[in-house]
Scaffold this motif. Structure first.
Motif, short mmCIF file in Angstrom:
data_model
loop_
_atom_site.label_atom_id
_atom_site.label_comp_id
_atom_site.label_asym_id
_atom_site.label_seq_id
_atom_site.Cartn_x
_atom_site.Cartn_y
_atom_site.Cartn_z
N ASP A 94 5.48 8.35 31.89
CA ASP A 94 4.81 9.21 30.92
C ASP A 94 4.38 10.51 31.59
OD1 ASP A 94 2.33 8.81 32.26
OD2 ASP A 94 1.87 7.07 31.01
N THR A 95 3.90 11.44 30.80
CA THR A 95 3.58 12.77 31.30
C THR A 95 2.54 12.73 32.41
OG1 THR A 95 4.07 13.72 29.13
CG2 THR A 95 2.76 15.08 30.65
N ARG A 96 1.53 11.91 32.25
CA ARG A 96 0.47 11.82 33.26
C ARG A 96 1.01 11.31 34.59
NH1 ARG A 96 -2.33 7.82 35.26
NH2 ARG A 96 -1.48 6.35 33.72
N GLU A 97 1.84 10.28 34.55
CA GLU A 97 2.37 9.72 35.79
C GLU A 97 3.31 10.70 36.48
OE1 GLU A 97 3.89 6.12 34.05
OE2 GLU A 97 2.39 4.92 35.11
N ARG A 98 4.09 11.43 35.69
CA ARG A 98 4.96 12.45 36.30
C ARG A 98 4.12 13.53 36.97
NH1 ARG A 98 8.23 11.80 31.60
NH2 ARG A 98 7.33 13.68 30.65
N GLN A 99 3.03 13.92 36.33
CA GLN A 99 2.16 14.94 36.90
C GLN A 99 1.53 14.46 38.21
OE1 GLN A 99 1.86 18.09 35.94
NE2 GLN A 99 0.55 18.44 37.72
N ARG A 133 3.28 0.16 37.65
CA ARG A 133 2.61 0.32 36.36
C ARG A 133 3.59 0.47 35.20
NH1 ARG A 133 -0.71 3.96 39.48
NH2 ARG A 133 0.52 5.71 38.63
N ASN A 134 4.83 0.81 35.49
CA ASN A 134 5.77 1.14 34.43
C ASN A 134 7.04 0.32 34.57
OD1 ASN A 134 7.84 2.58 32.86
ND2 ASN A 134 6.23 4.12 32.57
N GLY A 135 7.15 -0.71 33.75
CA GLY A 135 8.30 -1.61 33.85
C GLY A 135 9.63 -0.95 33.54
N ARG A 136 9.62 -0.02 32.59
CA ARG A 136 10.88 0.63 32.22
C ARG A 136 11.39 1.48 33.38
NH1 ARG A 136 11.75 5.21 27.48
NH2 ARG A 136 13.93 5.66 27.97
N ALA A 137 10.49 2.23 34.02
CA ALA A 137 10.91 3.05 35.15
C ALA A 137 11.38 2.18 36.31
CB ALA A 137 9.75 3.94 35.60
N ALA A 138 10.69 1.06 36.54
CA ALA A 138 11.08 0.14 37.62
C ALA A 138 12.47 -0.43 37.35
CB ALA A 138 10.06 -0.98 37.76
N LEU A 139 12.76 -0.73 36.07
CA LEU A 139 14.08 -1.25 35.73
C LEU A 139 15.16 -0.19 35.93
CD1 LEU A 139 15.78 -3.56 34.65
CD2 LEU A 139 15.25 -2.80 32.33
N ASP A 140 14.86 1.04 35.56
CA ASP A 140 15.82 2.13 35.78
C ASP A 140 16.07 2.32 37.28
OD1 ASP A 140 16.25 2.68 33.13
OD2 ASP A 140 14.75 4.26 33.01
N TRP A 141 15.02 2.21 38.07
CA TRP A 141 15.16 2.32 39.53
C TRP A 141 16.02 1.18 40.06
CZ3 TRP A 141 10.90 0.99 43.58
CH2 TRP A 141 11.31 1.46 44.85
N ALA A 142 15.76 -0.04 39.58
CA ALA A 142 16.55 -1.19 40.02
C ALA A 142 18.02 -1.02 39.65
CB ALA A 142 16.00 -2.47 39.39
N ARG A 143 18.28 -0.45 38.48
CA ARG A 143 19.67 -0.21 38.08
C ARG A 143 20.34 0.82 38.99
NH1 ARG A 143 18.06 -0.09 31.71
NH2 ARG A 143 18.54 -2.28 31.24
N ALA A 144 19.59 1.85 39.38
CA ALA A 144 20.14 2.86 40.28
C ALA A 144 20.47 2.24 41.64
CB ALA A 144 19.14 4.01 40.45
N ILE A 145 19.58 1.39 42.15
CA ILE A 145 19.83 0.72 43.43
C ILE A 145 21.02 -0.23 43.30
CG2 ILE A 145 18.87 -0.91 45.10
CD1 ILE A 145 16.13 0.32 44.60
N ALA A 146 21.12 -0.93 42.16
CA ALA A 146 22.24 -1.85 41.95
C ALA A 146 23.57 -1.10 41.92
CB ALA A 146 22.04 -2.62 40.65
N ALA A 147 23.59 0.06 41.24
CA ALA A 147 24.82 0.86 41.18
C ALA A 147 25.23 1.32 42.57
CB ALA A 147 24.62 2.06 40.25
N ARG A 148 24.23 1.74 43.37
CA ARG A 148 24.52 2.17 44.73
C ARG A 148 25.04 1.00 45.57
NH1 ARG A 148 19.33 3.81 47.46
NH2 ARG A 148 19.13 4.90 45.48
N SER A 149 24.45 -0.18 45.38
CA SER A 149 24.88 -1.36 46.13
C SER A 149 26.31 -1.74 45.79
CB SER A 149 23.94 -2.54 45.86
OG SER A 149 22.64 -2.26 46.30
N ARG A 150 26.66 -1.66 44.51
CA ARG A 150 28.03 -1.95 44.11
C ARG A 150 29.01 -0.96 44.75
NH1 ARG A 150 29.34 -5.48 40.16
NH2 ARG A 150 27.64 -6.42 38.98
N TRP A 151 28.62 0.33 44.76
CA TRP A 151 29.47 1.34 45.36
C TRP A 151 29.67 1.06 46.85
CZ3 TRP A 151 30.01 5.02 49.07
CH2 TRP A 151 30.92 6.05 48.83
#
Length: 230
Positions: A12-17, A112-130
């Motif tokens: 969210d905006t506050r966390e990005r700030q 604090r943010n499950g959606r962001a953590a999941l997006d991060w996990a997906r990015a790490i998974a994509a890198r691991s596959r590569w």
């Protein structure tokens, strides 16, 4: 600047700030080191401009390029996550601009943010596959299949379509292309010449044009006999 990164977009905006409050921009020239394997991980870096290589050296100083980082990629995050130090070197291939994010605040935001953590996990998974696919090809493929695989990766990362042709302003020297594909510079040169002779691509200076990505995919599949072709 942070909002171009999918992981940060999920905050969210506050966390990005809060993350922005402790970011440190940094410019690197070609060949400059961002960090080396084993260093501490007090910052995670978002690539804003340029291309970085993630590499490792053996005891005799021979370099292997394990992967690449392009704009909107995070680097240094794995070491920050497990606290065991950076697993590889990060070196600018071209002039680069990166944004250093306080690792502690980043990890707190992920907690604090499950959606962001999941997006991060997906990015790490994509890198691991590569990384896993590239490692498999280095160990089992014929040389031309290794080269075809890395050219397809570069097309996806930094290529663009122009009149039905994939064009790449190739940022890597032929020696680095060889290291990425697990071959010598001479083998990379021979492979490019053969692909050009066969009408798959043209290569002049730093300009690479791929006419037949389907042919590159078939060559790549020859080195993955145990896997189905796409």
């Amino acid at each position: 600047m942070l909002e171009t990164c999918a992981v940060v977009q999920s905050l969210d905006t506050r966390e990005r700030q809060e993350l922005l409050e402790r970011t440190v921009p940094r410019q690197l020239g070609a060949g400059e080191v961002l960090f080396l394997a084993g260093e501490s991980c007090d910052r995670i870096y978002l690539v804003l401009q340029g291309l970085m290589k993630l590499s490792a050296c053996d005891e005799e100083g021979r370099e292997t390029i394990l992967g690449l980082a392009v704009p909107d990629d995070l680097v240094g995050d794995v070491g920050a996550l497990d606290g065991l130090g950076q697993p590889h070197d990060a070196i600018a291939v071209t002039n680069c601009v990166v944004l250093g994010i306080d690792a502690e605040r980043f990890l707190e935001a992920m907690e604090r943010n499950g959606r962001a953590a999941l997006d991060w996990a997906r990015a790490i998974a994509a890198r691991s596959r590569w990384l896993g696919g590239a490692a498999q090809e280095r160990g089992s493929s014929v040389v031309t299949a290794r080269l075809a695989g890395r050219l397809l990766d570069l097309a996806e990362m930094v290529g663009h379509m122009c009149s039905g042709t994939i064009e790449i302003d190739l940022p890597l020297a032929q020696s680095d292309l060889g290291k990425l594909a697990g071959m010598s510079r001479e083998s990379a040169c021979r492979g490019l010449r053969k692909l050009q002779k066969d009408g798959v691509l043209t290569y002049e200076r730093k300009k690479l044009r791929i006419f037949r990505p389907d042919a590159l995919e078939r060559i790549r599949c020859e080195g993955r006999a145990a896997e189905p072709c796409r």
